[in-house]
Structures are given as structure tokens and as C-alpha cells.
Design an enzyme around this catalytic site. Structure first.
Site, PDB file in Angstrom:
ATOM      1  N   ARG A  80      55.094  46.424  31.812  1.00 48.03           N
ATOM      2  CA  ARG A  80      54.294  45.899  32.922  1.00 48.03           C
ATOM      3  C   ARG A  80      54.974  46.166  34.261  1.00 48.03           C
ATOM      4  O   ARG A  80      54.337  46.483  35.251  1.00 48.03           O
ATOM      5  CB  ARG A  80      54.068  44.398  32.718  1.00 48.03           C
ATOM      6  N   ASN A  85      43.816  45.444  39.314  1.00 45.30           N
ATOM      7  CA  ASN A  85      44.618  44.479  38.542  1.00 45.30           C
ATOM      8  C   ASN A  85      46.095  44.840  38.497  1.00 45.30           C
ATOM      9  O   ASN A  85      46.430  46.022  38.599  1.00 45.30           O
ATOM     10  CB  ASN A  85      44.074  44.414  37.102  1.00 45.30           C
ATOM     11  N   PRO A  86      46.964  43.857  38.290  1.00 43.47           N
ATOM     12  CA  PRO A  86      46.696  42.415  38.245  1.00 43.47           C
ATOM     13  C   PRO A  86      46.338  41.931  39.657  1.00 43.47           C
ATOM     14  O   PRO A  86      47.163  42.030  40.573  1.00 43.47           O
ATOM     15  CB  PRO A  86      48.020  41.806  37.752  1.00 43.47           C
ATOM     16  N   ASP A 133      35.126  35.524  36.945  1.00 41.54           N
ATOM     17  CA  ASP A 133      35.323  34.540  35.875  1.00 41.54           C
ATOM     18  C   ASP A 133      34.425  33.320  36.114  1.00 41.54           C
ATOM     19  O   ASP A 133      33.847  32.756  35.177  1.00 41.54           O
ATOM     20  CB  ASP A 133      36.794  34.100  35.830  1.00 41.54           C
ATOM     21  N   ARG A 171      30.956  34.212  35.144  1.00 41.56           N
ATOM     22  CA  ARG A 171      30.818  34.179  33.672  1.00 41.56           C
ATOM     23  C   ARG A 171      30.663  32.731  33.204  1.00 41.56           C
ATOM     24  O   ARG A 171      29.842  32.432  32.329  1.00 41.56           O
ATOM     25  CB  ARG A 171      32.059  34.796  33.022  1.00 41.56           C
ATOM     26  N   HIS A 230      43.793  35.380  37.762  1.00 43.38           N
ATOM     27  CA  HIS A 230      42.746  36.143  37.073  1.00 43.38           C
ATOM     28  C   HIS A 230      43.436  36.734  35.851  1.00 43.38           C
ATOM     29  O   HIS A 230      43.989  37.825  35.893  1.00 43.38           O
ATOM     30  CB  HIS A 230      42.191  37.236  37.992  1.00 43.38           C
TER      31      HIS A 230
END
Ligand code: NAD
Length: 318
Positions: free
Chosen positions: A91, A123-124, A151, A154, A178
């Protein structure tokens, strides 16, 4: 020089960027839309493709593949550029690479004299928005991430289905990172002004509180399911970005859960994270603070800790 034209520049013409551009065209959200990508040929092709739909739209939008100097009089620059993770890549390595990608984007934009609002989707997203803030040196109110806007949409859709109500009448938010540590402060989830928890209590067993945990899990894992089925998510985020840009260009003072720079709100500072914010032509007009329950406060703290750790991995790059 600024004109009275509503001008938006998109950087990154991949699936997310072009879903945003397509939604912008169909909702007639701006007057000028500039497409920029490191793959110039792609940007040219995408501009042609969109322009060929103009005759069927109710928009007079000017769309072209441009250069960074086109940002000089733009109102909003939306960044959807990014390099995907390679197998075996850590990452931190990916973050370092994407920091360099962002440096190659933000520097020429600020050099153009751009004086509008940055909106980041890559992202992130909480970390990439923080990076944009650091690289640009802009007032943090004018650097926004898409945060948990998608989100929250959703959630409103799933909760609306469960209680048989129009998602537009469901006022509920996902806050925090997120990502996996995001959560829903159920104490603030409402249908109109009635708490969802009361609606369940008064449903004579027709609705069940345990279902809320399932909805929360479905919201949190929605992206994984979509990626497994079709490799990427893009329509929803494209529409979420369009919604945020509309709130900016229309000076709406609308509440959206964008990624914002906290300066003491919720007892946190030094990070970007998804919280409900009032959005208008100046970017983030103000951050709304909910009175969280003790349990919700702990969840928010944990989420902030994770986002800070992630940013900490590349903080020495600045
Ligand atoms: P994609 O690979 O289809 O598109 C990325 C684009 O960025 C490509 O066109 C590429 O050429 C361009 N690009 C790469 N380096 C560049 C540079 N230096 N300058 C300009 N352009 C450059 O990816 P995608 O599916 O469109 O996703 C884009 C980003 O959006 C990813 O980071 C993804 O994780 C993110 N995303 C965010 C959300 C959210 O809710 N915030 C949702 C979905 C995806």
C-alpha cells in the site's frame, strides 16, 4: 480570468472520470467541460464521443480535450486519475506512486493560476484529498474529497428499500473513512424527521433492528461486490461527483458527506475524513457536528486513527 461560464476540468478520463463526464452532460451541469488525461489520445476520443451525443441532449456544453492551462479560469477541477495496485505491491509503494501522479497534476494546475475548488475521487480518497491540500497550498475549505457521499447514497437506497420509502426522504449518513472503518451513526438516521430507530420500535415486529447491522455491512462491502462482478465501480461515483459539483456551481448550501479537513470538529484535527458538510460556491461552507453516542464516538476515533496512519505512511514526502 473568470467568466460567467460554469467551467469544470476533469483530470483522469478512465471509468470513473468518464461516468462523471457523462452524468454532467446528461444533467446539463456546466457550460464548459475540459478533459485531461496523461493518455491524451484517450481524452481526445472521449471528448469526440461525448460531443457526438450533444444533438440528443438539452445541453449546449462545450467539451474538449485540453491542457492544464485550461484550469486558469475553471470553477472546479475534479481529479479521478490514478494508477491501480500491481500484484505484490504494498500500500505504501502504491501511495508513493500516486503521490507522484498527483504532484504531476496539482503543480501545473496551481501554476495555471487556478483559483477554484479541487474535488478528489481517487482512492484512498481521504488520503489523496489530504495530499491535494498539501501540494496545492489551498485553503482547506476549497479542497474536497468525495468522502462517503457515495456510501451515504448506497445507505439511503438500501434503507429506503427496507422501510418502503423513497431514498430522497431518508436522511441518513455514512461517516468516517471511505473504506472498511466507515460507519453509520444510527442515532441520526431519519425518515423525514422521524428517527429510523423509533420507526422500527413502532413497527409491531414487522421491522427488526438486527437488519440495520446487515444494511451497514452491505453498504460497507458494496464496492467489493461490484468489483467482483464487473471489475470496477463507476456510475454511482460519477453521479455522486456530479451532485457535489452541482452544489458548488449552484451555491446550494447542500449537506453532503464529503471528505473535509477537520480542525477540532468531532475532537479531531490534522486529517481529511468523511463528515456532513454544507457545500456552496466557496467549497466547504461549514462542517456539521452531530452529537454522537459514546459508541459512535469510539467508532469515529478508530476510523480517524486508521486514516491518519495511512497518511502517515507518505507524510515525509512533503
Ligand atoms: P481507470 O484506470 O479507469 O482510470 C484512471 C485514469 O487516470 C486513466 O485514464 C489514466 O490514464 C489516468 N491517469 C493516470 N495517471 C495520470 C496522470 N499522471 N495524469 C493524468 N491522468 C492520469 O480507473 P477508474 O476506475 O476510473 O478509477 C479512478 C480512481 O477512482 C481510482 O483511484 C479508484 O480507486 C477511484 N474510485 C473512487 C471511488 C470513490 O467513492 N471515491 C469510487 C470508485 C473508484
Amino acid at each position: 480570468m473568470k467568466t460567467d461560464k460554469r467551467k469544470v476540468v476533469l483530470v483522469g478520463c478512465g471509468m470513473v472520470g468518464m461516468s462523471f463526464a457523462y452524468a454532467m452532460l446528461n444533467q446539463n451541469t456546466c457550460d464548459e467541460l475540459v478533459l485531461i488525461d496523461v493518455d491524451k489520445k484517450r481524452a481526445i476520443g472521449e471528448a469526440l464521443d461525448l460531443n457526438h451525443g450533444l444533438a440528443f441532449s438539452n445541453s449546449h456544453m462545450r467539451i474538449w480535450a485540453g491542457e492544464y492551462h485550461d484550469c486558469s479560469d475553471a470553477d472546479v477541477v475534479v481529479i479521478c486519475a490514478g494508477i491501480p495496485q500491481k500484484p505484490g505491491e504494498s500500500r505504501r509503494e502504491l501511495l508513493k506512486k500516486n503521490t507522484e501522479v498527483f504532484r504531476s497534476i496539482i503543480d501545473p494546475i496551481t501554476e495555471s493560476g487556478f483559483n477554484g475548488i479541487f474535488l478528489v475521487a481517487s482512492n484512498p480518497v481521504d488520503v489523496m484529498t489530504h495530499i491535494t491540500y498539501r501540494l496545492s497550498g489551498f485553503n482547506p475549505r476549497r479542497v474536497i474529497g468525495s468522502g462517503t457521499t457515495l456510501d451515504s447514497a448506497r445507505l439511503r437506497y438500501m434503507l429506503g428499500n427496507y422501510i418502503h420509502s423513497d431514498p430522497r426522504s431518508v436522511h441518513a449518513y455514512v461517516i468516517g473513512e471511505h473504506g472498511d472503518s466507515e460507519f453509520i451513526p444510527w442515532s441520526h438516521a431519519m425518515l423525514a424527521t422521524k428517527p429510523i430507530l423509533d420507526i422500527i420500535d413502532e413497527s409491531n415486529g414487522l421491522l427488526d433492528k438486527s437488519e440495520l447491522g446487515k444494511i451497514e455491512e452491505d453498504v460497507r462491502t458494496a464496492a467489493y461486490k461490484i468489483i467482483e462482478a464487473k471489475r470496477a465501480t463507476y456510475y454511482g461515483i460519477g453521479m455522486a461527483l456530479t451532485r457535489i459539483v452541482k452544489a458548488i456551481l449552484g451555491d446550494e448550501n447542500s449537506v453532503l458527506t464529503v471528505s473535509a479537513n477537520l480542525k477540532g470538529e468531532y475532537g479531531q484535527s490534522g486529517l481529511y475524513i468523511g463528515v456532513p458538510c454544507v457545500i456552496n460556491k466557496n467549497g466547504i461552507q461549514r462542517i456539521l457536528e452531530f452529537n454522537l453516542t459514546e459508541e459512535e464516538k469510539l467508532k469515529f476515533e478508530e476510523s480517524c486513527k486508521i486514516v491518519k496512519e495511512n497518511f502517515g505512511e507518505i507524510a515525509d514526502e512533503f
